[in-house]
Design a protein around this motif. Structure first.
Motif, PDB file in Angstrom:
ATOM      1  N   LEU A   1       0.831  -1.201   0.000  1.00 13.47           N
ATOM      2  CA  LEU A   1       0.000   0.000   0.000  1.00 13.47           C
ATOM      3  C   LEU A   1       0.871   1.259   0.000  1.00 13.47           C
TER       4      LEU A   1
ATOM      5  N   ARG B   1      -8.195   7.276  -1.201  1.00 15.01           N
ATOM      6  CA  ARG B   1      -9.086   6.351  -0.493  1.00 15.01           C
ATOM      7  C   ARG B   1      -8.540   4.916  -0.462  1.00 15.01           C
TER       8      ARG B   1
ATOM      9  N   SER C   1      -6.899   1.582   0.510  1.00 14.94           N
ATOM     10  CA  SER C   1      -6.677   0.963   1.820  1.00 14.94           C
ATOM     11  C   SER C   1      -6.227  -0.489   1.650  1.00 14.94           C
TER      12      SER C   1
END
Length: 162
Positions: free
Chosen positions: A102, A137, A139
């Motif tokens: 990520l 956004r 995740s």
């Protein structure tokens, strides 16, 4: 059938190496009091200083996140993405490694308008399921489709836009 996970981009992405991977020589192994397989000692011209043994300190450390520039991209991958560069993903999914991926993706989106993260099976051709998410956004939950023990249904892509 084999799984192939990759990131598709229009710019080359930096590689990530396994921090635990190490090559050892016979002399390194002896210094560490490791067992040296007899096959490594065969032959008169054995160089005991040559780094010939791939070593990981634990079995778990073998599965760390590795990202590599795919020099010979799969024909199958090219069917799914028209991006110029493919970066292969090798790992065993854990929350910690997903967090590392990520962070990597977010960093790369500073230099790329969009990235595609793919999970496909080689030798299986099917219509892909594509999910789109904004980088702000993004995740760990978005990366769950990459988990190694989930049942494979069809090719999946996470399209991440800056």
């Amino acid at each position: 059938m084999s799984s192939y996970q990759f990131i598709a981009s229009n710019k080359p992405l930096p590689e990530v190496k396994n921090p635990y991977e190490e090559y050892l020589s016979i002399n390194d192994m002896i210094k560490r009091k490791m067992k040296v397989d007899k096959s490594l000692l065969k032959g008169k011209a054995v160089d005991r200083n040559e780094k010939v043994v791939l070593y990981y300190p634990t079995e778990e450390s073998f599965d760390e996140l590795v990202l590599y520039r795919d020099q010979s991209p799969s024909d199958y991958a090219e069917e799914y993405s028209n991006k110029l560069f493919l970066t292969g993903i090798e790992w065993k999914y854990t929350e910690k490694r997903a967090a590392q991926l990520l962070d990597y993706l977010k960093e790369q989106l500073k230099h790329n308008d969009e990235l595609e993260v793919w999970d496909i099976w080689l030798n299986v051709r099917d219509e892909a399921e594509i999910k789109t998410v904004k980088a702000s956004r993004l995740s760990i939950a978005d990366l769950a489709f990459l988990h190694w023990d989930k049942a494979y249904d069809k090719p999946q892509c996470l399209l991440i836009k800056r």
